[in-house]
Design a protein around this motif. Structure first.
Motif, short mmCIF file in Angstrom:
data_model
loop_
_atom_site.label_atom_id
_atom_site.label_comp_id
_atom_site.label_asym_id
_atom_site.label_seq_id
_atom_site.Cartn_x
_atom_site.Cartn_y
_atom_site.Cartn_z
N GLN A 3 -60.19 73.77 -9.17
CA GLN A 3 -60.12 72.31 -9.26
C GLN A 3 -61.49 71.74 -9.54
OE1 GLN A 3 -57.55 70.92 -5.68
NE2 GLN A 3 -57.98 73.09 -5.39
N ASP A 4 -61.53 70.60 -10.20
CA ASP A 4 -62.79 69.91 -10.44
C ASP A 4 -63.39 69.49 -9.11
OD1 ASP A 4 -64.67 68.27 -12.26
OD2 ASP A 4 -63.91 66.81 -10.81
N PRO A 5 -64.67 69.83 -8.84
CA PRO A 5 -65.26 69.54 -7.53
C PRO A 5 -65.25 68.06 -7.15
CG PRO A 5 -66.61 71.12 -8.72
CD PRO A 5 -65.58 70.61 -9.69
N ASP A 6 -65.50 67.17 -8.10
CA ASP A 6 -65.50 65.74 -7.78
C ASP A 6 -64.09 65.27 -7.41
OD1 ASP A 6 -68.21 65.15 -8.06
OD2 ASP A 6 -68.03 64.88 -10.23
N ALA A 7 -63.09 65.71 -8.17
CA ALA A 7 -61.71 65.34 -7.86
C ALA A 7 -61.29 65.94 -6.51
CB ALA A 7 -60.77 65.82 -8.97
N LEU A 8 -61.75 67.16 -6.24
CA LEU A 8 -61.43 67.81 -4.97
C LEU A 8 -62.06 67.05 -3.80
CD1 LEU A 8 -60.25 70.10 -3.30
CD2 LEU A 8 -62.19 71.53 -3.99
N ALA A 9 -63.31 66.63 -3.96
CA ALA A 9 -63.97 65.86 -2.90
C ALA A 9 -63.25 64.54 -2.65
CB ALA A 9 -65.42 65.61 -3.29
N SER B 271 -70.64 73.64 1.28
CA SER B 271 -71.75 72.69 1.38
C SER B 271 -71.79 71.73 0.20
CB SER B 271 -73.08 73.46 1.47
OG SER B 271 -73.14 74.20 2.68
N ASP B 272 -71.42 72.20 -0.99
CA ASP B 272 -71.40 71.32 -2.16
C ASP B 272 -70.32 70.25 -2.00
OD1 ASP B 272 -72.17 70.75 -5.09
OD2 ASP B 272 -69.99 71.02 -5.19
N LEU B 273 -69.16 70.63 -1.46
CA LEU B 273 -68.11 69.64 -1.23
C LEU B 273 -68.54 68.62 -0.17
CD1 LEU B 273 -64.87 71.82 -1.33
CD2 LEU B 273 -65.60 70.11 -3.01
N VAL B 274 -69.23 69.08 0.87
CA VAL B 274 -69.75 68.15 1.88
C VAL B 274 -70.71 67.17 1.23
CG1 VAL B 274 -71.23 67.96 3.92
CG2 VAL B 274 -69.44 69.70 3.84
N HIS B 275 -71.61 67.65 0.39
CA HIS B 275 -72.58 66.79 -0.29
C HIS B 275 -71.86 65.75 -1.16
CE1 HIS B 275 -76.24 65.60 -2.42
NE2 HIS B 275 -75.56 65.75 -3.55
N ARG B 276 -70.85 66.19 -1.89
CA ARG B 276 -70.12 65.26 -2.76
C ARG B 276 -69.37 64.22 -1.93
NH1 ARG B 276 -69.54 67.48 -8.14
NH2 ARG B 276 -70.42 69.58 -8.20
N CYS B 277 -68.75 64.65 -0.83
CA CYS B 277 -68.03 63.71 0.03
C CYS B 277 -68.98 62.71 0.67
CB CYS B 277 -67.25 64.46 1.11
SG CYS B 277 -65.76 65.29 0.51
N THR C 273 -61.70 80.32 -13.95
CA THR C 273 -62.85 79.48 -14.27
C THR C 273 -63.16 78.61 -13.06
OG1 THR C 273 -62.26 79.40 -16.61
CG2 THR C 273 -63.76 77.69 -15.79
N ASP C 274 -64.34 78.81 -12.48
CA ASP C 274 -64.71 78.10 -11.26
C ASP C 274 -66.03 77.37 -11.48
OD1 ASP C 274 -64.91 77.18 -8.68
OD2 ASP C 274 -65.01 79.15 -7.73
N HIS C 275 -66.19 76.23 -10.80
CA HIS C 275 -67.42 75.46 -10.92
C HIS C 275 -68.51 75.94 -9.97
CE1 HIS C 275 -64.41 72.80 -12.74
NE2 HIS C 275 -65.40 72.21 -13.37
N HIS C 276 -68.15 76.78 -9.02
CA HIS C 276 -69.10 77.27 -8.02
C HIS C 276 -69.22 78.78 -8.10
CE1 HIS C 276 -67.88 73.49 -5.59
NE2 HIS C 276 -69.00 73.26 -6.22
N GLU C 277 -70.44 79.27 -7.88
CA GLU C 277 -70.66 80.70 -7.82
C GLU C 277 -70.17 81.23 -6.47
OE1 GLU C 277 -71.80 82.84 -10.15
OE2 GLU C 277 -71.62 81.12 -11.49
N PRO C 278 -69.69 82.46 -6.42
CA PRO C 278 -69.20 83.01 -5.15
C PRO C 278 -70.34 83.51 -4.28
CG PRO C 278 -69.02 84.66 -6.85
CD PRO C 278 -69.53 83.41 -7.54
N THR C 279 -70.12 83.56 -2.99
CA THR C 279 -71.03 84.24 -2.09
C THR C 279 -70.60 85.69 -2.00
OG1 THR C 279 -69.65 83.60 -0.22
CG2 THR C 279 -71.51 82.16 -0.73
N GLU C 280 -71.55 86.57 -1.72
CA GLU C 280 -71.22 87.99 -1.63
C GLU C 280 -70.43 88.31 -0.36
OE1 GLU C 280 -71.67 90.28 -3.99
OE2 GLU C 280 -72.36 88.61 -5.23
N LYS C 281 -70.63 87.48 0.67
CA LYS C 281 -69.97 87.70 1.95
C LYS C 281 -69.24 86.43 2.37
CE LYS C 281 -73.77 90.75 3.30
NZ LYS C 281 -74.92 90.92 4.23
N VAL C 282 -68.07 86.58 2.95
CA VAL C 282 -67.34 85.47 3.52
C VAL C 282 -67.52 85.54 5.04
CG1 VAL C 282 -65.10 84.38 3.88
CG2 VAL C 282 -65.66 85.36 1.65
N TRP C 283 -68.32 84.62 5.58
CA TRP C 283 -68.61 84.63 7.00
C TRP C 283 -67.49 83.95 7.80
CZ3 TRP C 283 -72.67 86.52 10.03
CH2 TRP C 283 -73.67 87.20 9.32
N GLY C 284 -67.33 84.43 9.02
CA GLY C 284 -66.36 83.84 9.92
C GLY C 284 -66.51 84.47 11.29
N ALA C 285 -65.42 84.50 12.05
CA ALA C 285 -65.45 85.07 13.40
C ALA C 285 -64.23 85.94 13.61
CB ALA C 285 -65.49 83.96 14.44
#
Length: 264
Positions: free
Chosen positions: A183-189, A226-232, A78-90
């Motif tokens: 984890q709860d996003p607010d508690a995680l932030a 990005s959602d965690l950045v916004h909450r922080c 059970t997650d509060h965020h939807e997944p992205t189809e791709k995990v970007w990186g390098a």
């Protein structure tokens, strides 16, 4: 298990050692790489569900860093965020002469709960490589533009866009003791804002990750990050007169200058 260990030991013997970074490796590359390619992997979800006791937190107050969760396993959670189809990186190519040295470096950097896996990596187009380490050094090395990040020269390399490359990747599997799960996003932030370790503030890791992801591609953002950045940022804005930057107890001893955080 024996076959997996054998693959780990022989990987890179044909000058084909590629490493995928999806966390701090994006902005703090490994040493001795000669190619850096932005791109993505599929079948995983990136989440701040890994405790950090050695870099962005302490054993008494662990911080939070990213790991990858297999999509099939994520579907059972059970997650509060939807997944992205791709995990970007390098992806980074390490010359065969430097593989042993870089492997030792990575094993130390990723020791806190991460294990070696392999995954197909899809390069973004156009294929590029960013050079940061030089041998011999250039006559006028370019200065640091921020902590841990250097100006870079980018040159074209040959290759077909989206041709998969087999990459080694460090993942904190759900069976490792540092994996925390949903984890709860607010508690995680709030946890990210209050955490600090030898490598610095946990929030710095989060903010650097978002910035590094945006620099990879127009499509390389991550809604969870990005959602965690916004909450922080919102919590910081509601903080004290110091802009929400409350004092956080440092671990015993001085901070370790330049210590690499756990990856990803």
């Amino acid at each position: 298990m024996a076959d997996h260990q054998r693959e780990i030991e022989t990987f890179g013997s044909n000058d084909d050692f590629w490493l995928f970074g999806y966390g701090s490796l994006i902005w703090k590359p490994p040493p001795h790489y000669d190619q850096r390619i932005p791109g993505y992997i599929e079948g995983y979800v990136r989440r701040f569900w890994q405790a950090s006791e050695d870099h962005r937190g302490t054993p008494e107050a662990p911080g939070r860093v990213v790991t990858l969760i297999d999509r099939a396993h994520w579907d059972t959670l059970t997650d509060h965020h939807e997944p992205t189809e791709k995990v970007w990186g390098a992806a980074y190519h390490i010359p065969s002469s430097k593989v042993a040295e870089v492997r030792t470096y990575l094993d130390i950097r990723e020791i806190n709960g991460y294990s070696i896996q392999f995954t197909p990596f899809h390069p973004a187009a156009p294929l590029t490589t960013t050079e940061i380490s030089f041998s011999p050094p250039p006559p006028n090395p370019e200065p640091l533009i921020s902590k841990g990040i250097k100006r870079s020269r980018t040159t074209s390399i040959q290759g077909e866009p989206n041709t998969p490359i087999r990459c080694l990747v460090y993942i904190g599997l759900p069976s490792n003791p540092q994996f925390l799960g949903p984890q709860d996003p607010d508690a995680l932030a709030r946890k990210i804002l209050e955490s600090k370790g030898p490598s610095g503030e946990n929030r710095e890791y989060l903010f650097n990750l978002e910035g590094a992801l945006k620099g990879l591609s127009r499509a390389s953002g991550d809604a969870h990050v990005s959602d965690l950045v916004h909450r922080c940022r919102a919590l910081e804005a509601r903080g004290s007169g110091q802009g929400g930057r409350e004092e956080v107890a440092l671990p015993k001893g001085e901070s370790i200058e330049g210590l690499e955080e756990a990856e990803k």
